[in-house]
Design a protein around this motif. Structure first.
Motif, PDB file in Angstrom:
ATOM      1  N   LEU A   4       0.834  -1.215   0.000  1.00  0.00           N
ATOM      2  CA  LEU A   4       0.000   0.000   0.000  1.00  0.00           C
ATOM      3  C   LEU A   4       0.863   1.257   0.000  1.00  0.00           C
ATOM      4  CD1 LEU A   4      -2.654  -0.968   2.704  1.00  0.00           C
ATOM      5  CD2 LEU A   4      -3.016  -0.831   0.235  1.00  0.00           C
ATOM      6  N   ALA A   5       0.379   2.284  -0.675  1.00  0.00           N
ATOM      7  CA  ALA A   5       1.027   3.598  -0.603  1.00  0.00           C
ATOM      8  C   ALA A   5       0.816   4.135   0.816  1.00  0.00           C
ATOM      9  CB  ALA A   5       0.408   4.536  -1.626  1.00  0.00           C
ATOM     10  N   PRO A   6       1.743   4.972   1.301  1.00  0.00           N
ATOM     11  CA  PRO A   6       1.626   5.485   2.681  1.00  0.00           C
ATOM     12  C   PRO A   6       0.255   6.086   3.009  1.00  0.00           C
ATOM     13  CG  PRO A   6       3.777   6.029   1.810  1.00  0.00           C
ATOM     14  CD  PRO A   6       2.996   5.402   0.673  1.00  0.00           C
ATOM     15  N   HIS A   7      -0.306   6.907   2.114  1.00  0.00           N
ATOM     16  CA  HIS A   7      -1.606   7.534   2.432  1.00  0.00           C
ATOM     17  C   HIS A   7      -2.723   6.485   2.493  1.00  0.00           C
ATOM     18  CE1 HIS A   7      -1.897   7.483  -1.985  1.00  0.00           C
ATOM     19  NE2 HIS A   7      -3.217   7.507  -1.809  1.00  0.00           N
ATOM     20  N   GLU A   8      -2.634   5.445   1.661  1.00  0.00           N
ATOM     21  CA  GLU A   8      -3.645   4.377   1.719  1.00  0.00           C
ATOM     22  C   GLU A   8      -3.538   3.598   3.025  1.00  0.00           C
ATOM     23  OE1 GLU A   8      -4.461   2.603  -2.623  1.00  0.00           O
ATOM     24  OE2 GLU A   8      -2.352   2.496  -2.009  1.00  0.00           O
ATOM     25  N   LEU A   9      -2.306   3.336   3.424  1.00  0.00           N
ATOM     26  CA  LEU A   9      -2.090   2.605   4.674  1.00  0.00           C
ATOM     27  C   LEU A   9      -2.630   3.409   5.859  1.00  0.00           C
ATOM     28  CD1 LEU A   9      -1.005   0.073   6.039  1.00  0.00           C
ATOM     29  CD2 LEU A   9       1.245   1.159   6.124  1.00  0.00           C
ATOM     30  N   VAL A  10      -2.370   4.702   5.883  1.00  0.00           N
ATOM     31  CA  VAL A  10      -2.879   5.557   6.963  1.00  0.00           C
ATOM     32  C   VAL A  10      -4.403   5.504   6.995  1.00  0.00           C
ATOM     33  CG1 VAL A  10      -3.120   7.959   7.741  1.00  0.00           C
ATOM     34  CG2 VAL A  10      -0.865   7.066   7.111  1.00  0.00           C
ATOM     35  N   LEU A  29      -5.340   9.831  20.583  1.00  0.00           N
ATOM     36  CA  LEU A  29      -5.329   9.371  19.194  1.00  0.00           C
ATOM     37  C   LEU A  29      -4.180  10.013  18.429  1.00  0.00           C
ATOM     38  CD1 LEU A  29      -9.082   9.524  18.135  1.00  0.00           C
ATOM     39  CD2 LEU A  29      -7.652   7.486  18.381  1.00  0.00           C
ATOM     40  N   PRO A  30      -3.470   9.218  17.624  1.00  0.00           N
ATOM     41  CA  PRO A  30      -2.460   9.824  16.752  1.00  0.00           C
ATOM     42  C   PRO A  30      -3.155  10.578  15.622  1.00  0.00           C
ATOM     43  CG  PRO A  30      -2.645   7.470  16.313  1.00  0.00           C
ATOM     44  CD  PRO A  30      -3.532   7.765  17.496  1.00  0.00           C
ATOM     45  N   ASP A  31      -2.546  11.666  15.187  1.00  0.00           N
ATOM     46  CA  ASP A  31      -3.104  12.353  14.033  1.00  0.00           C
ATOM     47  C   ASP A  31      -2.510  11.735  12.761  1.00  0.00           C
ATOM     48  OD1 ASP A  31      -0.569  13.573  13.596  1.00  0.00           O
ATOM     49  OD2 ASP A  31      -1.135  15.318  14.795  1.00  0.00           O
ATOM     50  N   ASP A  32      -3.020  12.158  11.609  1.00  0.00           N
ATOM     51  CA  ASP A  32      -2.569  11.571  10.344  1.00  0.00           C
ATOM     52  C   ASP A  32      -1.074  11.797  10.117  1.00  0.00           C
ATOM     53  OD1 ASP A  32      -5.080  10.618   9.905  1.00  0.00           O
ATOM     54  OD2 ASP A  32      -5.511  11.868   8.158  1.00  0.00           O
ATOM     55  N   ALA A  33      -0.560  12.950  10.538  1.00  0.00           N
ATOM     56  CA  ALA A  33       0.872  13.225  10.360  1.00  0.00           C
ATOM     57  C   ALA A  33       1.710  12.225  11.161  1.00  0.00           C
ATOM     58  CB  ALA A  33       1.198  14.658  10.783  1.00  0.00           C
ATOM     59  N   GLU A  34       1.259  11.914  12.380  1.00  0.00           N
ATOM     60  CA  GLU A  34       1.992  10.935  13.193  1.00  0.00           C
ATOM     61  C   GLU A  34       1.934   9.543  12.565  1.00  0.00           C
ATOM     62  OE1 GLU A  34       1.724  12.227  17.790  1.00  0.00           O
ATOM     63  OE2 GLU A  34      -0.207  12.033  16.773  1.00  0.00           O
ATOM     64  N   LEU A  35       0.764   9.154  12.092  1.00  0.00           N
ATOM     65  CA  LEU A  35       0.638   7.845  11.448  1.00  0.00           C
ATOM     66  C   LEU A  35       1.493   7.784  10.177  1.00  0.00           C
ATOM     67  CD1 LEU A  35      -3.166   7.009  11.813  1.00  0.00           C
ATOM     68  CD2 LEU A  35      -1.243   5.918  12.984  1.00  0.00           C
ATOM     69  N   ALA A  37       4.221   9.443   9.556  1.00  0.00           N
ATOM     70  CA  ALA A  37       5.630   9.375   9.943  1.00  0.00           C
ATOM     71  C   ALA A  37       6.025   7.961  10.371  1.00  0.00           C
ATOM     72  CB  ALA A  37       5.911  10.375  11.066  1.00  0.00           C
ATOM     73  N   LEU A  38       5.065   7.199  10.892  1.00  0.00           N
ATOM     74  CA  LEU A  38       5.353   5.832  11.343  1.00  0.00           C
ATOM     75  C   LEU A  38       5.409   4.814  10.209  1.00  0.00           C
ATOM     76  CD1 LEU A  38       3.166   5.640  14.554  1.00  0.00           C
ATOM     77  CD2 LEU A  38       5.669   5.619  14.428  1.00  0.00           C
ATOM     78  N   VAL A  39       4.779   5.133   9.079  1.00  0.00           N
ATOM     79  CA  VAL A  39       4.677   4.149   7.986  1.00  0.00           C
ATOM     80  C   VAL A  39       6.031   3.543   7.612  1.00  0.00           C
ATOM     81  CG1 VAL A  39       4.127   3.864   5.533  1.00  0.00           C
ATOM     82  CG2 VAL A  39       2.459   4.895   7.083  1.00  0.00           C
ATOM     83  N   PRO A  40       7.096   4.346   7.390  1.00  0.00           N
ATOM     84  CA  PRO A  40       8.356   3.724   6.993  1.00  0.00           C
ATOM     85  C   PRO A  40       8.938   2.798   8.072  1.00  0.00           C
ATOM     86  CG  PRO A  40       8.486   6.124   6.784  1.00  0.00           C
ATOM     87  CD  PRO A  40       7.166   5.804   7.397  1.00  0.00           C
ATOM     88  N   VAL A  41       8.612   3.060   9.306  1.00  0.00           N
ATOM     89  CA  VAL A  41       9.146   2.273  10.418  1.00  0.00           C
ATOM     90  C   VAL A  41       8.373   0.970  10.608  1.00  0.00           C
ATOM     91  CG1 VAL A  41       9.623   2.317  12.903  1.00  0.00           C
ATOM     92  CG2 VAL A  41       9.911   4.394  11.560  1.00  0.00           C
ATOM     93  N   ILE A  42       7.060   1.001  10.381  1.00  0.00           N
ATOM     94  CA  ILE A  42       6.240  -0.175  10.715  1.00  0.00           C
ATOM     95  C   ILE A  42       5.746  -0.979   9.524  1.00  0.00           C
ATOM     96  CG2 ILE A  42       5.455   0.839  12.891  1.00  0.00           C
ATOM     97  CD1 ILE A  42       2.724   1.365  11.476  1.00  0.00           C
ATOM     98  N   GLN A  43       5.742  -0.401   8.322  1.00  0.00           N
ATOM     99  CA  GLN A  43       5.071  -1.063   7.200  1.00  0.00           C
ATOM    100  C   GLN A  43       5.597  -2.478   6.949  1.00  0.00           C
ATOM    101  OE1 GLN A  43       4.753   1.249   3.582  1.00  0.00           O
ATOM    102  NE2 GLN A  43       3.064   0.006   2.896  1.00  0.00           N
ATOM    103  N   GLU A  44       6.901  -2.680   6.994  1.00  0.00           N
ATOM    104  CA  GLU A  44       7.471  -4.008   6.731  1.00  0.00           C
ATOM    105  C   GLU A  44       7.228  -4.982   7.884  1.00  0.00           C
ATOM    106  OE1 GLU A  44       8.807  -5.159   3.841  1.00  0.00           O
ATOM    107  OE2 GLU A  44       8.066  -3.246   3.078  1.00  0.00           O
ATOM    108  N   ARG A  45       6.889  -4.466   9.055  1.00  0.00           N
ATOM    109  CA  ARG A  45       6.698  -5.302  10.238  1.00  0.00           C
ATOM    110  C   ARG A  45       5.236  -5.536  10.572  1.00  0.00           C
ATOM    111  NH1 ARG A  45      11.193  -2.741  10.487  1.00  0.00           N
ATOM    112  NH2 ARG A  45      13.006  -3.715  11.428  1.00  0.00           N
ATOM    113  N   LEU A  46       4.356  -5.110   9.700  1.00  0.00           N
ATOM    114  CA  LEU A  46       2.925  -5.160   9.963  1.00  0.00           C
ATOM    115  C   LEU A  46       2.309  -6.368   9.252  1.00  0.00           C
ATOM    116  CD1 LEU A  46       1.276  -3.064  11.573  1.00  0.00           C
ATOM    117  CD2 LEU A  46       0.713  -1.968   9.426  1.00  0.00           C
TER     118      LEU A  46
END
Length: 171
Positions: A4-10, A29-35, A37-46
């Motif tokens: 998924l693209a980062p915005h789709e994942l968010v 709640l995290p806001d969209d900017a926080e989510l 920012a996390l995508v590169p860190v968590i996407q491969e581990r999700l």
């Protein structure tokens, strides 16, 4: 989730923190900017979208009270763990908020481990549990940066207090 693209994942992740907030697993709640920012860190581990809580809930909680049994690595005792966390705290504090980046922190922390003759895994596990309350989290230095300078130092202080309190009972 990995394609998924980062915005789709968010977009797809958004309901999970909302459910965790409702279940009182997180304090805010995290806001969209926080989510985002996390995508590169968590996407491969999700493995699934629902796994986001296990990877990130610690970021959105006001306080973490780590289990003293998890704080102390297998090869260490409470005193060594306190010493390790105190030394790590000094390294992190000396980095300051301006240079608080993963690629700045990691070499400094590895240098500390080498100078003390410790195994990196022992110190890094103690730090991980101190700041997340868990033994598994996204990569340690990305985790510290996501948590932020002040909250990282506060959580290290709390973990040292927990170890100090526990040693008063058992000494």
């Amino acid at each position: 989730t990995r394609r998924l693209a980062p915005h789709e994942l968010v977009d797809r992740l958004r309901p999970f923190p909302e459910a965790h907030r409702h279940a009182r697993r997180i304090d805010r709640l995290p806001d969209d900017a926080e989510l985002t920012a996390l995508v590169p860190v968590i996407q491969e581990r999700l493995p699934t979208l629902g796994a986001i809580g296990d990877l990130t809930d610690f970021l959105f909680r006001d306080a973490i009270v780590p289990d003293p049994a998890l704080l102390v690595p297998k090869r260490w005792d409470a005193a060594t763990t306190r010493e390790g966390l105190a030394a790590a705290r000094e390294v992190i504090a000396s980095a300051g908020p301006v240079t608080f980046e993963a690629d700045e922190l990691e070499p400094r922390m590895r240098s500390l481990v080498e100078s003390r003759g410790w195994k990196a895994g022992d110190l890094f596990m103690a730090i991980r549990v101190a700041v997340t309350g868990r033994t598994a989290a996204p990569p340690l230095f990305d985790t510290l940066v996501a948590l932020g300078y002040e909250r990282t130092l506060e959580r290290l202080d709390r973990a040292m207090e927990i170890l100090r309190a526990g040693s008063l009972v058992s000494d």
